[in-house]
Design a protein around this motif. Structure first.
Motif, PDB file in Angstrom:
ATOM      1  N   VAL A  11      41.989  49.991  41.994  1.00 23.97           N
ATOM      2  CA  VAL A  11      40.710  49.292  41.757  1.00 23.97           C
ATOM      3  C   VAL A  11      41.006  47.819  41.404  1.00 23.97           C
ATOM      4  N   PRO A  12      40.274  46.860  42.039  1.00 26.22           N
ATOM      5  CA  PRO A  12      40.543  45.452  41.717  1.00 26.22           C
ATOM      6  C   PRO A  12      40.220  45.137  40.258  1.00 26.22           C
ATOM      7  N   MET A  13      41.099  44.345  39.634  1.00 30.57           N
ATOM      8  CA  MET A  13      40.924  44.050  38.206  1.00 30.57           C
ATOM      9  C   MET A  13      41.029  42.547  37.956  1.00 30.57           C
ATOM     10  N   THR A  14      40.206  42.039  37.073  1.00 27.60           N
ATOM     11  CA  THR A  14      40.301  40.650  36.613  1.00 27.60           C
ATOM     12  C   THR A  14      41.549  40.547  35.736  1.00 27.60           C
ATOM     13  N   LYS A  15      42.462  39.652  36.099  1.00 29.17           N
ATOM     14  CA  LYS A  15      43.730  39.578  35.369  1.00 29.17           C
ATOM     15  C   LYS A  15      43.556  38.902  33.999  1.00 29.17           C
ATOM     16  N   ILE A  37      28.530  43.032  35.514  1.00 29.34           N
ATOM     17  CA  ILE A  37      28.106  43.470  36.856  1.00 29.34           C
ATOM     18  C   ILE A  37      29.315  43.511  37.789  1.00 29.34           C
ATOM     19  N   GLY A  38      29.537  44.676  38.390  1.00 30.93           N
ATOM     20  CA  GLY A  38      30.730  44.861  39.237  1.00 30.93           C
ATOM     21  C   GLY A  38      31.940  45.013  38.337  1.00 30.93           C
ATOM     22  N   ALA A  39      31.883  46.042  37.461  1.00 33.74           N
ATOM     23  CA  ALA A  39      32.831  46.131  36.340  1.00 33.74           C
ATOM     24  C   ALA A  39      34.248  46.522  36.765  1.00 33.74           C
ATOM     25  N   GLY A  40      34.439  47.035  37.975  1.00 34.38           N
ATOM     26  CA  GLY A  40      35.791  47.322  38.480  1.00 34.38           C
ATOM     27  C   GLY A  40      36.516  48.372  37.659  1.00 34.38           C
ATOM     28  N   THR A  41      37.499  47.936  36.860  1.00 32.48           N
ATOM     29  CA  THR A  41      38.219  48.839  35.945  1.00 32.48           C
ATOM     30  C   THR A  41      37.556  48.853  34.565  1.00 32.48           C
ATOM     31  N   GLY A  42      36.610  47.925  34.351  1.00 30.43           N
ATOM     32  CA  GLY A  42      35.965  47.786  33.038  1.00 30.43           C
ATOM     33  C   GLY A  42      36.723  46.838  32.120  1.00 30.43           C
ATOM     34  N   SER A  43      37.787  46.187  32.620  1.00 26.14           N
ATOM     35  CA  SER A  43      38.660  45.432  31.701  1.00 26.14           C
ATOM     36  C   SER A  43      37.905  44.329  30.941  1.00 26.14           C
ATOM     37  N   VAL A  44      37.002  43.623  31.622  1.00 21.87           N
ATOM     38  CA  VAL A  44      36.317  42.498  30.961  1.00 21.87           C
ATOM     39  C   VAL A  44      35.410  43.018  29.847  1.00 21.87           C
ATOM     40  N   ILE A  60      27.953  47.923  35.008  1.00 22.43           N
ATOM     41  CA  ILE A  60      27.519  48.631  36.219  1.00 22.43           C
ATOM     42  C   ILE A  60      28.607  48.499  37.284  1.00 22.43           C
ATOM     43  N   GLU A  61      28.878  49.614  37.963  1.00 24.42           N
ATOM     44  CA  GLU A  61      29.865  49.626  39.052  1.00 24.42           C
ATOM     45  C   GLU A  61      29.367  50.604  40.108  1.00 24.42           C
ATOM     46  N   ARG A  62      29.555  50.221  41.402  1.00 21.88           N
ATOM     47  CA  ARG A  62      29.032  51.071  42.470  1.00 21.88           C
ATOM     48  C   ARG A  62      30.108  51.914  43.161  1.00 21.88           C
ATOM     49  N   ASN A  63      31.365  51.499  43.045  1.00 22.40           N
ATOM     50  CA  ASN A  63      32.448  52.198  43.737  1.00 22.40           C
ATOM     51  C   ASN A  63      32.878  53.436  42.931  1.00 22.40           C
ATOM     52  N   PRO A  64      32.808  54.644  43.533  1.00 21.42           N
ATOM     53  CA  PRO A  64      33.145  55.856  42.787  1.00 21.42           C
ATOM     54  C   PRO A  64      34.533  55.818  42.136  1.00 21.42           C
ATOM     55  N   GLU A  88      24.278  50.388  41.821  1.00 24.79           N
ATOM     56  CA  GLU A  88      24.398  49.083  42.464  1.00 24.79           C
ATOM     57  C   GLU A  88      23.466  48.072  41.796  1.00 24.79           C
ATOM     58  N   ALA A  89      24.007  46.881  41.569  1.00 23.22           N
ATOM     59  CA  ALA A  89      23.208  45.793  40.994  1.00 23.22           C
ATOM     60  C   ALA A  89      22.548  44.992  42.127  1.00 23.22           C
ATOM     61  N   PRO A  90      21.329  44.494  41.913  1.00 23.85           N
ATOM     62  CA  PRO A  90      20.547  44.655  40.689  1.00 23.85           C
ATOM     63  C   PRO A  90      19.609  45.869  40.717  1.00 23.85           C
ATOM     64  N   VAL A 103      29.516  38.377  35.967  1.00 21.00           N
ATOM     65  CA  VAL A 103      29.474  38.909  37.335  1.00 21.00           C
ATOM     66  C   VAL A 103      30.890  38.845  37.911  1.00 21.00           C
ATOM     67  N   GLY A 104      31.508  40.017  38.016  1.00 25.07           N
ATOM     68  CA  GLY A 104      32.866  40.089  38.580  1.00 25.07           C
ATOM     69  C   GLY A 104      32.828  40.454  40.052  1.00 25.07           C
ATOM     70  N   GLY A 105      31.682  41.008  40.496  1.00 24.74           N
ATOM     71  CA  GLY A 105      31.514  41.383  41.904  1.00 24.74           C
ATOM     72  C   GLY A 105      30.028  41.544  42.175  1.00 24.74           C
ATOM     73  N   SER A 106      29.614  41.103  43.373  1.00 23.56           N
ATOM     74  CA  SER A 106      28.174  41.174  43.674  1.00 23.56           C
ATOM     75  C   SER A 106      27.893  41.697  45.074  1.00 23.56           C
ATOM     76  N   GLY A 107      28.928  41.838  45.909  1.00 22.19           N
ATOM     77  CA  GLY A 107      28.719  42.287  47.280  1.00 22.19           C
ATOM     78  C   GLY A 107      27.796  41.326  48.012  1.00 22.19           C
ATOM     79  N   LYS A 108      26.793  41.907  48.690  1.00 19.61           N
ATOM     80  CA  LYS A 108      25.851  41.042  49.437  1.00 19.61           C
ATOM     81  C   LYS A 108      24.627  40.698  48.588  1.00 19.61           C
TER      82      LYS A 108
HETATM   83  C1  SAM Z   1      36.849  42.043  41.546  1.00 14.74           C
HETATM   84  S1  SAM Z   1      36.165  43.575  41.089  1.00 14.74           S
HETATM   85  C2  SAM Z   1      35.784  43.326  39.394  1.00 14.74           C
HETATM   86  C3  SAM Z   1      36.947  43.475  38.490  1.00 14.74           C
HETATM   87  C4  SAM Z   1      36.553  43.721  37.049  1.00 14.74           C
HETATM   88  N1  SAM Z   1      35.961  42.545  36.434  1.00 14.74           N
HETATM   89  C5  SAM Z   1      37.744  44.195  36.239  1.00 14.74           C
HETATM   90  O1  SAM Z   1      38.175  43.497  35.333  1.00 14.74           O
HETATM   91  O2  SAM Z   1      38.258  45.264  36.566  1.00 14.74           O
HETATM   92  C6  SAM Z   1      34.561  43.578  41.817  1.00 14.74           C
HETATM   93  C7  SAM Z   1      33.839  44.901  41.659  1.00 14.74           C
HETATM   94  O3  SAM Z   1      32.461  44.690  41.904  1.00 14.74           O
HETATM   95  C8  SAM Z   1      31.919  45.873  42.465  1.00 14.74           C
HETATM   96  N2  SAM Z   1      30.636  45.499  43.066  1.00 14.74           N
HETATM   97  C9  SAM Z   1      30.420  44.603  44.066  1.00 14.74           C
HETATM   98  N3  SAM Z   1      29.112  44.443  44.284  1.00 14.74           N
HETATM   99  C10 SAM Z   1      28.453  45.258  43.405  1.00 14.74           C
HETATM  100  C11 SAM Z   1      27.073  45.521  43.137  1.00 14.74           C
HETATM  101  N4  SAM Z   1      26.089  44.880  43.808  1.00 14.74           N
HETATM  102  N5  SAM Z   1      26.767  46.411  42.168  1.00 14.74           N
HETATM  103  C12 SAM Z   1      27.743  47.049  41.477  1.00 14.74           C
HETATM  104  N6  SAM Z   1      29.063  46.845  41.686  1.00 14.74           N
HETATM  105  C13 SAM Z   1      29.427  45.939  42.629  1.00 14.74           C
HETATM  106  C14 SAM Z   1      33.016  46.327  43.433  1.00 14.74           C
HETATM  107  O4  SAM Z   1      32.885  47.702  43.735  1.00 14.74           O
HETATM  108  C15 SAM Z   1      34.285  45.981  42.640  1.00 14.74           C
HETATM  109  O5  SAM Z   1      34.750  47.098  41.918  1.00 14.74           O
END
Ligand code: SAM
Length: 193
Positions: A11-15, A37-44, A60-64, A88-90, A103-108
Protein backbone atom coordinates in the motif's frame (compact mmCIF):
# COMPACT_ATOMS: atom_id res chain seq x y z
CA UNK A 1 7.31 8.25 13.72
CA UNK A 2 9.59 6.02 11.68
CA UNK A 3 8.19 4.38 8.54
CA UNK A 4 9.08 0.93 9.92
CA UNK A 5 6.54 1.37 12.75
CA UNK A 6 3.68 1.00 10.26
CA UNK A 7 2.58 -2.17 8.51
CA UNK A 8 2.45 -1.48 4.82
CA UNK A 9 2.66 -4.44 2.42
CA UNK A 10 2.33 -2.83 -1.02
CA UNK A 11 0.00 0.00 0.00
CA UNK A 12 1.44 3.45 -0.90
CA UNK A 13 2.57 5.36 2.18
CA UNK A 14 3.50 8.99 2.88
CA UNK A 15 7.13 8.81 3.99
CA UNK A 16 8.21 10.10 7.40
CA UNK A 17 9.81 13.38 6.27
CA UNK A 18 6.83 14.35 4.06
CA UNK A 19 4.48 13.20 6.84
CA UNK A 20 6.28 15.41 9.37
CA UNK A 21 6.06 18.50 7.14
CA UNK A 22 2.41 17.79 6.20
CA UNK A 23 1.46 17.38 9.88
CA UNK A 24 3.26 20.60 10.72
CA UNK A 25 1.31 22.46 8.00
CA UNK A 26 -1.97 20.97 9.34
CA UNK A 27 -1.21 22.90 12.55
CA UNK A 28 -3.16 20.46 14.74
CA UNK A 29 -2.41 21.94 18.14
CA UNK A 30 -5.75 22.78 19.85
CA UNK A 31 -7.79 21.41 16.94
CA UNK A 32 -10.70 19.03 17.54
CA UNK A 33 -11.39 17.15 14.30
CA UNK A 34 -9.08 15.92 11.55
CA UNK A 35 -10.13 14.18 8.33
CA UNK A 36 -7.59 12.11 6.33
CA UNK A 37 -8.76 11.51 2.74
CA UNK A 38 -7.09 8.63 0.89
CA UNK A 39 -5.54 7.34 4.11
CA UNK A 40 -3.47 4.55 2.46
CA UNK A 41 -1.74 2.82 5.40
CA UNK A 42 -3.18 5.38 7.86
CA UNK A 43 0.32 6.65 8.71
CA UNK A 44 -0.56 10.37 8.61
CA UNK A 45 -3.75 10.20 10.66
CA UNK A 46 -2.42 7.52 13.04
CA UNK A 47 0.61 9.68 13.82
CA UNK A 48 -1.73 12.66 14.36
CA UNK A 49 -4.07 10.63 16.61
CA UNK A 50 -1.14 9.44 18.74
CA UNK A 51 0.43 12.89 18.98
CA UNK A 52 -2.86 14.67 19.80
CA UNK A 53 -5.05 12.38 21.97
CA UNK A 54 -7.77 15.05 22.24
CA UNK A 55 -8.13 15.09 18.42
CA UNK A 56 -11.02 13.11 16.89
CA UNK A 57 -9.66 11.59 13.70
CA UNK A 58 -11.70 10.32 10.74
CA UNK A 59 -9.93 8.56 7.86
CA UNK A 60 -11.39 7.38 4.57
CA UNK A 61 -9.84 4.85 2.18
CA UNK A 62 -11.39 3.11 -0.82
CA UNK A 63 -8.82 0.40 -1.62
CA UNK A 64 -9.65 -2.87 0.22
CA UNK A 65 -5.93 -3.61 0.76
CA UNK A 66 -5.48 -0.17 2.31
CA UNK A 67 -8.56 -0.62 4.51
CA UNK A 68 -7.19 -3.93 5.76
CA UNK A 69 -3.73 -2.51 6.48
CA UNK A 70 -5.21 0.52 8.31
CA UNK A 71 -7.21 -1.90 10.50
CA UNK A 72 -4.03 -3.83 11.26
CA UNK A 73 -2.15 -0.62 12.08
CA UNK A 74 -5.05 0.48 14.33
CA UNK A 75 -4.91 -2.84 16.20
CA UNK A 76 -1.22 -2.26 16.65
CA UNK A 77 -1.58 1.25 18.11
CA UNK A 78 -4.90 0.75 20.00
CA UNK A 79 -6.32 4.21 19.35
CA UNK A 80 -9.68 5.26 20.78
CA UNK A 81 -9.85 8.59 18.88
CA UNK A 82 -9.83 7.11 15.35
CA UNK A 83 -12.77 6.35 13.05
CA UNK A 84 -12.18 4.58 9.73
CA UNK A 85 -14.60 4.88 6.80
CA UNK A 86 -14.23 2.21 4.12
CA UNK A 87 -15.40 4.12 1.08
CA UNK A 88 -14.78 6.78 -1.52
CA UNK A 89 -14.41 10.51 -0.95
CA UNK A 90 -16.34 12.69 -1.06
CA UNK A 91 -19.51 10.63 -1.67
CA UNK A 92 -19.15 8.44 1.44
CA UNK A 93 -18.18 11.28 3.78
CA UNK A 94 -20.56 12.81 6.31
CA UNK A 95 -21.28 16.53 5.90
CA UNK A 96 -19.80 17.50 9.26
CA UNK A 97 -17.34 20.17 10.35
CA UNK A 98 -13.59 19.52 10.48
CA UNK A 99 -10.78 21.80 11.72
CA UNK A 100 -8.19 20.18 9.47
CA UNK A 101 -8.30 18.05 6.33
CA UNK A 102 -5.41 16.13 4.81
CA UNK A 103 -5.66 14.83 1.24
CA UNK A 104 -3.14 12.09 0.48
CA UNK A 105 -5.10 10.72 -2.50
CA UNK A 106 -8.15 11.87 -4.42
CA UNK A 107 -8.32 9.80 -7.62
CA UNK A 108 -10.54 11.56 -10.15
CA UNK A 109 -12.36 13.50 -7.42
CA UNK A 110 -9.95 16.34 -6.65
CA UNK A 111 -12.39 19.13 -7.54
CA UNK A 112 -15.26 17.58 -5.54
CA UNK A 113 -12.96 16.93 -2.57
CA UNK A 114 -11.79 20.56 -2.46
CA UNK A 115 -15.43 21.65 -2.74
CA UNK A 116 -16.25 19.33 0.19
CA UNK A 117 -13.36 20.88 2.17
CA UNK A 118 -14.63 24.38 1.39
CA UNK A 119 -18.06 23.38 2.75
CA UNK A 120 -16.94 21.53 5.87
CA UNK A 121 -13.77 23.25 7.14
CA UNK A 122 -14.31 25.57 10.06
CA UNK A 123 -13.14 29.17 9.85
CA UNK A 124 -9.30 29.18 9.79
CA UNK A 125 -9.38 25.39 9.33
CA UNK A 126 -6.37 23.99 7.48
CA UNK A 127 -6.30 21.99 4.26
CA UNK A 128 -3.11 20.16 3.27
CA UNK A 129 -2.72 18.18 0.06
CA UNK A 130 0.13 16.01 -1.24
CA UNK A 131 0.85 15.52 -4.94
CA UNK A 132 3.39 13.73 -7.07
CA UNK A 133 2.04 14.98 -10.42
CA UNK A 134 2.49 18.65 -11.32
CA UNK A 135 -0.77 18.68 -13.31
CA UNK A 136 -2.77 17.68 -10.24
CA UNK A 137 -1.05 20.32 -8.11
CA UNK A 138 -1.80 23.02 -10.70
CA UNK A 139 -5.44 21.92 -10.87
CA UNK A 140 -5.65 22.09 -7.07
CA UNK A 141 -4.12 25.57 -7.02
CA UNK A 142 -6.80 26.81 -9.43
CA UNK A 143 -9.65 25.28 -7.46
CA UNK A 144 -8.33 26.55 -4.12
CA UNK A 145 -8.29 30.07 -5.53
CA UNK A 146 -11.79 29.59 -6.92
CA UNK A 147 -13.06 28.70 -3.41
CA UNK A 148 -11.13 31.63 -1.91
CA UNK A 149 -8.86 29.60 0.33
CA UNK A 150 -6.30 31.87 2.06
CA UNK A 151 -2.57 31.71 2.86
CA UNK A 152 -1.81 29.31 0.02
CA UNK A 153 1.63 27.77 0.40
CA UNK A 154 3.26 25.31 -2.00
CA UNK A 155 6.51 23.51 -1.27
CA UNK A 156 8.31 20.72 -3.02
CA UNK A 157 10.09 18.22 -0.81
CA UNK A 158 13.09 16.33 -2.14
CA UNK A 159 14.43 13.76 0.29
CA UNK A 160 17.39 11.50 -0.37
CA UNK A 161 18.38 8.89 2.18
CA UNK A 162 21.76 7.47 3.12
CA UNK A 163 22.00 4.07 1.47
CA UNK A 164 24.62 1.37 1.19
CA UNK A 165 25.83 0.52 -2.31
CA UNK A 166 28.48 -2.20 -2.43
CA UNK A 167 31.27 -1.13 -0.12
CA UNK A 168 30.22 2.55 -0.21
CA UNK A 169 27.19 4.74 0.42
CA UNK A 170 25.06 7.18 -1.58
CA UNK A 171 21.89 9.25 -1.14
CA UNK A 172 18.97 7.33 -2.67
CA UNK A 173 16.26 9.83 -3.72
CA UNK A 174 12.58 9.44 -2.81
CA UNK A 175 9.92 10.74 -5.23
CA UNK A 176 9.73 14.55 -5.03
CA UNK A 177 6.43 15.45 -3.33
CA UNK A 178 4.46 18.68 -3.59
CA UNK A 179 2.89 19.77 -0.33
CA UNK A 180 0.15 22.37 -0.68
CA UNK A 181 -1.36 24.07 2.36
CA UNK A 182 -4.19 26.58 2.60
CA UNK A 183 -6.58 27.89 5.14
CA UNK A 184 -10.34 28.38 5.11
CA UNK A 185 -10.76 32.13 5.28
CA UNK A 186 -14.49 32.54 4.96
CA UNK A 187 -17.38 31.47 7.12
CA UNK A 188 -17.89 27.71 6.75
CA UNK A 189 -21.49 26.67 6.13
CA UNK A 190 -21.28 23.90 8.78
CA UNK A 191 -19.32 25.77 11.40
CA UNK A 192 -22.09 25.42 13.98
CA UNK A 193 -22.21 21.57 13.64
C1 SAM B 1 -0.50 8.02 -1.73
S1 SAM B 1 -1.73 7.06 -0.95
C2 SAM B 1 -1.87 7.85 0.61
C3 SAM B 1 -0.83 7.45 1.58
C4 SAM B 1 -1.20 7.74 3.02
N1 SAM B 1 -1.22 9.17 3.30
C5 SAM B 1 -0.27 7.03 3.97
O1 SAM B 1 0.46 7.68 4.70
O2 SAM B 1 -0.26 5.80 3.94
C6 SAM B 1 -3.23 7.55 -1.73
C7 SAM B 1 -4.42 6.73 -1.30
O3 SAM B 1 -5.60 7.42 -1.65
C8 SAM B 1 -6.62 6.48 -1.94
N2 SAM B 1 -7.66 7.19 -2.67
C9 SAM B 1 -7.55 7.83 -3.87
N3 SAM B 1 -8.68 8.46 -4.18
C10 SAM B 1 -9.57 8.23 -3.16
C11 SAM B 1 -10.91 8.63 -2.91
N4 SAM B 1 -11.58 9.44 -3.76
N5 SAM B 1 -11.50 8.21 -1.77
C12 SAM B 1 -10.84 7.41 -0.89
N6 SAM B 1 -9.57 6.99 -1.08
C13 SAM B 1 -8.92 7.41 -2.20
C14 SAM B 1 -5.86 5.39 -2.71
O4 SAM B 1 -6.57 4.17 -2.68
C15 SAM B 1 -4.52 5.36 -1.97
O5 SAM B 1 -4.52 4.36 -0.97
Amino acid sequence: MRDEEFLRNKVPMTKSEVRAISLDKLDLSGKKRLLDIGAGTGSVSIQAARQFPQLQVTAIERNPQGIDIIQQNLNRFQLSNFHLIAGEAPKDLPLQAFDAIFVGGSGKHLAEIIQYAAQTLTNQGTLVLNFILLENALQAQDILEQYQFQKLEIVEINVAKWHQLGSGHYFKPNNPTIVMAACQGGQSKNEEN
